[in-house]
Design a protein around this motif. Structure first.
Motif, short mmCIF file in Angstrom:
data_model
loop_
_atom_site.label_atom_id
_atom_site.label_comp_id
_atom_site.label_asym_id
_atom_site.label_seq_id
_atom_site.Cartn_x
_atom_site.Cartn_y
_atom_site.Cartn_z
N GLY A 122 0.83 -1.21 0.00
CA GLY A 122 0.00 0.00 0.00
C GLY A 122 0.86 1.25 0.00
N GLY A 123 0.21 2.36 -0.36
CA GLY A 123 0.90 3.65 -0.30
C GLY A 123 1.22 4.02 1.14
N GLN A 124 0.40 3.53 2.05
CA GLN A 124 0.60 3.84 3.47
C GLN A 124 2.00 3.41 3.91
OE1 GLN A 124 -1.86 5.40 5.22
NE2 GLN A 124 -0.60 5.52 7.05
N ILE A 127 4.66 6.02 3.20
CA ILE A 127 4.74 7.11 4.19
C ILE A 127 5.55 6.62 5.39
CG2 ILE A 127 3.40 8.69 5.65
CD1 ILE A 127 1.07 8.37 3.68
N TYR A 148 -3.59 14.44 4.93
CA TYR A 148 -4.16 13.09 4.91
C TYR A 148 -4.24 12.52 6.34
CZ TYR A 148 -3.87 7.97 4.26
OH TYR A 148 -4.05 6.62 4.35
N TYR A 195 5.62 17.22 2.53
CA TYR A 195 4.63 16.20 2.18
C TYR A 195 3.45 16.88 1.50
CZ TYR A 195 1.00 12.64 2.83
OH TYR A 195 -0.01 11.74 2.63
N ILE A 197 -0.03 16.29 -1.34
CA ILE A 197 -0.94 15.47 -2.16
C ILE A 197 -1.48 16.44 -3.21
CG2 ILE A 197 -3.04 14.03 -2.13
CD1 ILE A 197 -2.40 14.14 1.11
N ASN A 202 -6.56 14.73 -0.38
CA ASN A 202 -7.27 14.08 0.71
C ASN A 202 -6.79 14.73 2.00
OD1 ASN A 202 -8.32 12.42 2.65
ND2 ASN A 202 -7.23 10.57 2.04
N ASP A 230 2.47 12.51 -2.82
CA ASP A 230 1.53 11.41 -2.58
C ASP A 230 0.39 11.56 -3.60
OD1 ASP A 230 -0.16 9.53 -1.56
OD2 ASP A 230 -0.20 10.32 0.49
N PRO A 232 -2.40 9.28 -5.00
CA PRO A 232 -3.29 8.13 -5.26
C PRO A 232 -4.39 8.42 -6.26
CG PRO A 232 -3.17 8.65 -2.90
CD PRO A 232 -2.58 9.80 -3.64
N TYR A 233 -4.67 9.72 -6.48
CA TYR A 233 -5.91 10.08 -7.18
C TYR A 233 -5.71 10.72 -8.56
CZ TYR A 233 -7.29 9.48 -2.37
OH TYR A 233 -7.45 8.95 -1.12
N THR A 268 -0.28 4.12 -5.77
CA THR A 268 -1.00 2.98 -5.19
C THR A 268 -2.02 2.42 -6.17
OG1 THR A 268 -2.49 2.28 -3.41
CG2 THR A 268 -2.65 4.58 -4.05
N SER A 270 -4.65 1.14 -4.88
CA SER A 270 -5.86 1.11 -4.04
C SER A 270 -7.05 1.82 -4.68
CB SER A 270 -5.58 1.76 -2.68
OG SER A 270 -4.80 0.88 -1.90
N LYS A 271 -6.82 2.97 -5.30
CA LYS A 271 -7.97 3.75 -5.78
C LYS A 271 -8.26 3.50 -7.26
CE LYS A 271 -7.63 4.94 -1.69
NZ LYS A 271 -8.21 5.64 -0.60
N ARG A 278 -3.61 -4.37 -1.28
CA ARG A 278 -2.54 -3.77 -0.46
C ARG A 278 -1.25 -3.64 -1.27
NH1 ARG A 278 -4.10 -0.79 1.13
NH2 ARG A 278 -2.67 -0.26 2.79
C1 LIG Z 1 -3.40 10.62 0.25
C2 LIG Z 1 -3.31 9.17 0.57
N1 LIG Z 1 -2.12 8.61 0.70
C3 LIG Z 1 -1.98 7.31 0.97
C4 LIG Z 1 -3.09 6.50 1.12
C5 LIG Z 1 -2.85 5.06 1.45
O1 LIG Z 1 -3.46 4.21 0.58
P1 LIG Z 1 -3.08 2.68 0.44
O2 LIG Z 1 -2.20 2.29 1.57
O3 LIG Z 1 -4.37 1.96 0.43
O4 LIG Z 1 -2.35 2.60 -0.86
C6 LIG Z 1 -4.37 7.05 0.99
C7 LIG Z 1 -5.57 6.24 1.19
O5 LIG Z 1 -6.66 6.71 1.32
C8 LIG Z 1 -4.48 8.42 0.69
O6 LIG Z 1 -5.65 9.02 0.53
#
Ligand SMILES: Cc1ncc(COP(=O)(O)O)c(C=O)c1O
Length: 490
Positions: A122-124, A127, A148, A195, A197, A202, A230, A232-233, A268, A270-271, A278
């Motif tokens: 995941g992107g998490q 971080i 975020y 940091y 986005i 978000n 960051d 994701p979108y 990521t 994820s979106k 993950r």
């Molecule tokens: C800005 C941002 N960074 C990172 C994430 C982490 O996403 P994930 O771990 O699902 O890739 C999210 C998830 O909502 C996000 O909105």
């Protein structure tokens, strides 16, 4: 149905009592004291409660992925690569998956070299790994305000000092950033990274303008600062022109045809595909990448080969319209979410009244709404959940100090169908009016109560006692203030 102390509504208890914690107090590392629960954990639990309309989580709509396709791809992974799927993989990720990432980056208009990519859980995890690599206790991170909510507990866990820069409709104002950098410099401090986005932020829903992107890169180069971008979108844009990534702007500024050496890019699946996989990634210059890799070895050795092979199989698939299936899926998501965004904006116009304002995102999953400043959305969430069965993320969760953002909320428009979005916003509007009515009807004492409540949040004075149970609904930093205030008064 208390959220505090319970898991996903199925009786699993997830939070220890103060008494239970006390037994282990002497064993816990000092950094655990700075660890804060993210509002997100509570929000995830909420999404599992069928009676609550949750506009809270950062959820994409996974019902859009055809179950038959999922079954077909998994069957392919099983038939062609069962042993690889069930084995450990390389820490940096499987080559077949990295190729997919290079393709996604190209769709973002960004050329990257596969050797500068690391696949993450995941992107998490990016971080977390970036903090693990760069942050010693007390080191400075500069972030947007709001930021975020899922990054807040990570920054806290690494004991970072976070400077947040209030955004406007064009994202982070770079002149304000420069003033902050000057102030830090005169105190002998230099941030470890900035940091941001930049797309459909978000939780703010705003996008960093092109002039600001250019200026941010100039500032980073002038002052030799790292940026964690960051994103994701970026591919979930519903209107307007796509803007270049900071990574590509920096690579162009260097002009050697290689990658950026100051921007660490976070992506990521994820979106654009599924958070259940993950899988995310970082793109970074080699010295940084090597440290991220070492950090990841200590964290989880490698990300799941099962889901990496699933992604690779999906990226090999042709779509119904003859293009790559993954790109057609993203196109469908764009239309789907854009309808949901419109439903939410209409519902806000209808139910939120004159005292409120909100962002109109060109993409992403979130709207950031700011209400009458007498309303504290942490209290409002408690009321809205109890009396209306609806949830959102209170604004304080997006501020590291837990004090700002009190009258704001983040609303997700992607995870629930249009009727539920309309109904959810209607219910929040009703709760908001009830809260205002309550404040208004409490004559002199009531007004004092509201002020007292704010003071308690800001660590001044004692909290209003009748407010205490409301604060328990989500664990936000204000609880620290309350506990400290209570401890002081004991
Ligand atoms: C800005 C941002 N960074 C990172 C994430 C982490 O996403 P994930 O771990 O699902 O890739 C999210 C998830 O909502 C996000 O909105």
């Amino acid at each position: 149905m208390e959220l505090s102390g319970s898991g996903g509504g199925d009786g699993r208890r997830t939070r220890a009592t103060a008494h239970e914690l006390a037994r282990y107090e002497a064993l816990f590392a000092s950094r655990t004291r700075g660890m804060k629960s993210s509002a997100m954990r509570e929000m995830m639990a909420l999404t599992e409660q069928p009676d609550v309309i949750s506009l809270a989580g950062g959820l994409p709509d996974t019902t859009t992925f055809a179950p038959e396709l999922y079954a077909k791809l998994m069957a392919e992974v099983a038939a062609d690569s069962a042993a690889r799927a069930l084995q450990y993989g390389p820490t940096e990720g499987m080559a077949v998956t990295t190729r997919c990432i290079v393709e996604v980056m190209a769709a973002e208009g960004t050329h990257v070299d596969a050797s500068e990519v690391i696949v993450t859980t995941g992107g998490q995890q990016v971080i977390d790994l970036v903090c693990k690599t760069l942050i010693d206790p007390g080191d400075v991170i500069v972030a947007e305000a709001p930021t975020y909510p899922g990054a807040v507990p990570t920054f806290s866990a690494y004991q970072a000092h976070v400077e947040q820069i209030e955004m406007d409709a064009d994202g982070m104002p770079i002149d304000e950033l420069e003033r902050t950098l000057d102030r830090l410099q005169s105190a002998g401090r230099r941030p470890k990274f900035i940091y941001t986005i930049p797309n459909f932020q978000n939780p703010g829903g705003v996008t960093m303008s092109m002039p600001r992107r250019r200026r941010l890169i100039e500032v980073a180069r002038e002052r030799e600062l790292l940026i964690l971008e960051d994103n994701p979108y970026g591919l979930l844009r519903y209107e307007g022109e796509a803007l270049p990534t900071l990574y590509s702007l920096d690579a162009d500024a260097i002009g050697r045809g290689g990658g950026s050496d100051l921007v660490i890019y976070l992506g990521t699946f994820s979106k654009i595909l599924s958070p259940g996989l993950r899988l995310g990634w970082a793109v970074a210059t080699r010295p940084v990448l090597e440290k991220l890799n070492l950090g990841k070895q200590g964290a989880d050795l490698c990300s799941s080969p099962v889901t990496q092979l699933f992604v690779a199989a999906f990226f090999d698939e042709r779509g119904a319209r003859g293009g790559p299936a993954w790109l057609e899926y993203v196109e469908d998501l764009r239309q789907h979410y854009s309808r949901r965004r419109d439903a939410m904006l209409e519902a806000l116009d209808q139910h939120f009244g004159d005292g409120a304002h909100w962002t109109r995102p060109q993409g992403g999953l979130f709207v950031w709404a700011t209400l009458d400043d007498r309303i504290d959305t942490t209290d409002l969430l408690a009321l809205a959940r109890k009396t209306e069965g609806v949830a959102f993320v209170p604004g304080r969760a997006a501020y590291v100090d837990g004090r700002s953002g009190a009258s704001s909320m983040r609303l997700n428009f992607a995870g629930v169908p249009e009727e539920k979005i309309r109904e959810g916003v209607r219910r929040i509007g009703r709760a908001m009016r009830a809260q205002l009515g309550l404040l208004g009807s409490l004559s002199a004492g009531g007004a004092r109560g509201a002020v007292q409540r704010r003071d308690a949040h800001e660590g001044r004075g004692a909290p209003a006692e009748d407010d205490a149970h409301l604060a328990d609904v989500v664990e936000l930093p204000r609880r620290e203030a309350k506990r400290t205030a209570r401890r002081r008064s004991e």
